[in-house]
Write a protein that holds these residues in place. Structure first.
Motif, short mmCIF file in Angstrom:
data_model
loop_
_atom_site.label_atom_id
_atom_site.label_comp_id
_atom_site.label_asym_id
_atom_site.label_seq_id
_atom_site.Cartn_x
_atom_site.Cartn_y
_atom_site.Cartn_z
N LYS A 1 0.73 -1.09 0.25
CA LYS A 1 0.16 0.21 0.34
C LYS A 1 1.01 1.39 -0.38
CE LYS A 1 -4.34 -1.94 2.54
NZ LYS A 1 -4.82 -2.39 3.88
N THR B 1 2.91 1.42 -3.47
CA THR B 1 1.32 1.75 -5.06
C THR B 1 1.05 2.94 -4.60
OG1 THR B 1 -0.03 0.30 -3.51
CG2 THR B 1 1.68 -0.61 -5.47
N LYS B 2 0.76 3.66 -3.18
CA LYS B 2 0.02 4.58 -3.48
C LYS B 2 1.36 6.00 -3.45
CE LYS B 2 -4.39 3.66 -3.42
NZ LYS B 2 -5.24 4.76 -4.91
N ILE C 1 0.77 1.83 -8.92
CA ILE C 1 0.16 1.11 -9.36
C ILE C 1 -1.22 0.51 -9.41
CG2 ILE C 1 -0.29 -1.81 -10.33
CD1 ILE C 1 2.31 -1.96 -8.39
N PHE D 1 -8.35 -5.73 -4.79
CA PHE D 1 -7.42 -5.03 -5.32
C PHE D 1 -7.33 -3.38 -4.71
CE2 PHE D 1 -6.56 -7.77 -9.12
CZ PHE D 1 -5.59 -7.65 -9.05
N ILE E 1 -4.65 -0.82 -4.20
CA ILE E 1 -4.18 -0.78 -5.80
C ILE E 1 -5.61 -0.22 -6.75
CG2 ILE E 1 -4.31 -1.99 -8.07
CD1 ILE E 1 -2.18 -4.01 -5.23
N ASP F 1 -1.51 5.27 -14.08
CA ASP F 1 -1.05 3.90 -12.51
C ASP F 1 -1.57 3.10 -13.89
OD1 ASP F 1 -3.68 4.89 -12.54
OD2 ASP F 1 -3.93 4.24 -10.35
N ILE G 1 3.39 -7.66 -8.47
CA ILE G 1 3.56 -6.16 -7.77
C ILE G 1 4.52 -6.41 -6.36
CG2 ILE G 1 1.40 -5.45 -5.77
CD1 ILE G 1 -0.21 -6.05 -7.50
N SER H 1 7.14 -3.60 -5.70
CA SER H 1 7.29 -2.82 -4.02
C SER H 1 8.71 -3.49 -2.94
CB SER H 1 5.55 -3.43 -4.12
OG SER H 1 4.70 -2.88 -4.08
#
Length: 594
Positions: free
Chosen positions: A213, A216-217, A225, A245, A250, A290, A424, A428
């Motif tokens: 989290k 990807t944020k 992502i 997701f 995501i 994204d 992912i 990550s």
């Protein structure tokens, strides 16, 4: 009645549409196919009663989103009930979902023809181990099923069973379907957390997903992502995907997201991934930067090949099946090494099918893992992984690289969500990719992208399984005889061509390798011993490095003979030459002229 039905451990399949047309989108299956459904359920009910200690065993029944599924399921429900089974019907459900849910029951019966055209359908059976029955157990059901279908007045008897089913019990099963589906979704979500993280510890699961989290944020990260999915009306459209997701930070974008809304051909190969690629490019143009990773499942939702956003080329790019599997293996072997870094007894391995590209061997060797190969067929690879796990190996990832199917322990079935989350995790957890770069000598930068990772994978040229070149129609029914003839042709051809092969491709010598079930045998001198299993000729250079292989096997689920060539490096000319040579030799061995 079952003359044209394929009965393999991977599933019993045929065209169930009453018309017999494999592209027929109608729901009617006709009386004979109803009888097939009744007897399939009946033999499975008897099998479950013999394997379960319960007085009334519980069977989960579900289907993919094909139009014929409902009539097959209705016949199966009635037959199971008539034979003393407590049925929980989940309706449209993805294969990984029903297999996760069935761990809380005695077994499952799943109605699906996977990637086959829409008029096809089929049936898979399993216990509560999370996978389909192995070949040996499936053979027991097959023998009983054939006997039942070939009995006198079989169709009339099956229709009588349907008419005498207890209406009240059947109604209760259908009334409970929404609640059964809720239970299935919850069980599947819980199981996904386990497979993706590799642990049942909630605390450790939270640690992993917190990393995901956070990364990807991060709006400043090259790895922000979002995931795009072309559901193509598959059973995954009724599963956990979108919620799973988004709950984990995501963004999720989907097209053809209604079960049964099958917009194009089902098989998730390049020719059908173009719709997903177009949607990804549309989203990018709209500013959804994204949207960098996409997948398309087949109808039962257990397979999902990948499209990614290549920021260097500025376009959506379709990954080949072998590339998808290679990326997943890199990710999961790296992740397994990372979570086991304090374990001195850790022995990593990967189990694959025979035609999986040799790039897997390079990746595994670099990461200190062993590769074990089994015959084509998901059940064979799953059994191989189980055997090696019992022998002390950590087999976190396994599958059929030739079709991109990724299976992540403790699952026993392919799952596109595990494939996507493998990628992912690689994006990550920076330490995973940094370790890979350190081992391979590749350049590492903290702002790496998926394109950068793909550039570091070993380069191979491999025949795609859906290419027309990869499929032959062979007249010889006895595959042992065919391969014996092929051996004579090949050895004569080798004598004639060995100098040319060395001159052009540095091929010095060859080795025959066969796979039967979970067993791989090397340095084989009698090609016929492979029987209906896999046969591979591996070619070596003067440094004893394997530089290519050609492979062959008759399909267990389709009336075709499959071939494939794998070549080290970016060398399409060599791949074309070797595959054409294999085709010519097989044509001669089959008794036909070129």
């Amino acid at each position: 009645m079952i003359t044209n039905m394929i009965l393999s451990a991977s599933g019993w399949r045929k065209v169930f549409a009453e018309s017999g047309n494999e592209q027929d989108t109608s729901s009617s299956i006709g009386q004979e196919n109803k009888a097939i459904s009744v007897f399939a359920a009946e033999v499975f009910a008897n099998y479950i009663k013999n394997t379960s200690a319960k007085e009334t065993p519980i069977v989960i029944l579900g289907m993919d989103s094909r139009p014929t599924g409902k009539e097959i399921a209705d016949a199966a429900v009635k037959s199971l009930v008539q034979n003393g089974i407590f049925v929980k019907c989940a309706g449209i459900i993805a294969a990984p979902e029903i297999m996760a849910y069935s761990r809380n029951a005695d077994g499952f019966m799943y109605i699906s023809a996977s990637h086959n055209p829409i008029g096809h359908n089929g049936i898979k059976f399993g216990l509560n181990t999370g996978g389909v029955l192995n070949a040996e157990e499936n053979a027991k059901l097959t023998a009983q099923f054939k006997e039942r279908c070939e009995s006198e007045n079989a169709v009339e008897e099956a229709i009588s069973i349907l008419k005498s089913a207890p209406n009240k019990k059947i109604e209760e099963i259908y009334e409970a379907m929404p609640y059964t589906k809720i239970e299935a979704l919850a069980a599947y979500k819980k199981f996904l957390l386990w497979t993706i993280s590799g642990t049942q510890s909630s605390e450790k699961q939270n640690e992993l997903f917190s990393i995901i989290k956070s990364e990807t944020k991060n709006t400043d990260s090259a790895r922000k992502i979002g995931v795009v999915c072309d559901m193509n009306g598959s059973a995954r459209a009724a599963s956990v995907d979108e919620k799973f997701f988004t709950e984990n930070g995501i963004s999720f974008y989907a097209i053809h997201n209604t079960p049964g809304e099958i917009a194009h051909e089902i098989i998730p190969e390049s020719e059908n991934l173009v719709f997903l690629a177009a949607e990804m490019e549309r989203l990018q143009k709209e500013g959804k930067t994204d949207a960098i990773l996409g997948y398309m499942p087949d109808c039962d939702g257990d397979r999902g090949n990948i499209v990614y956003w290549d920021e260097k080329a500025g376009r959506a790019t379709i990954l080949k099946a072998q590339e998808v599997f290679s990326l997943s293996v890199l990710a999961e072997l790296s992740y397994a090494k990372w979570i086991n870094k304090q374990n001195a007894n850790f022995k990593s391995a990967v189990a694959v099918n025979c035609p999986t590209s040799m790039r897997i061997d390079e990746i595994a060797t670099t990461l200190g893992a062993k590769v074990f190969r089994a015959e084509v067929g998901e059940a064979n690879v799953v059994s191989c992984a189980q055997e090696k796990r019992a022998a002390g190996y950590d087999v976190r990832i396994f599958g059929e690289g030739s079709n991109g199917g990724t299976i992540t322990h403790p699952s026993s079935v392919r799952d596109p969500l595990n494939t996507v989350f493998a990628i992912i995790k690689l994006l990550s957890i920076k330490e995973l990719y940094k370790n890979w770069c350190d081992l391979t000598g590749a350049f590492y930068s903290d702002d790496f992208s998926l394109t950068d990772i793909l550039d570091t994978l070993p380069k191979y040229t491999t025949t795609g399984v859906s290419e027309s070149r990869a499929v032959l129609h062979i007249a010889t029914k006895d595959h042992s005889l065919l391969k014996s003839r092929f051996q004579n042709v090949f050895q004569n051809e080798w004598t004639l061509k060995k100098d040319e092969l060395y001159e052009k491709y540095k091929i010095l010598y060859w080795e025959c390798v066969i796979t039967n079930g979970t067993k791989e045998t090397r340095r084989v001198t009698d090609f016929s011993k492979s029987g209906r299993g896999g046969l591979k000729i591996v070619f070596y250079d003067e440094e004893n490095i394997p530089v290519a292989f050609i492979w062959m096997r008759g399909s267990g689920t389709e009336p075709v003979f499959r071939i494939l060539c794998d070549v080290k490096g970016d060398n399409p000319e060599m791949e074309r030459f070797l595959l054409k040579w294999e085709t010519q030799m097989l044509t001669v061995a089959d008794g036909r002229t070129l």
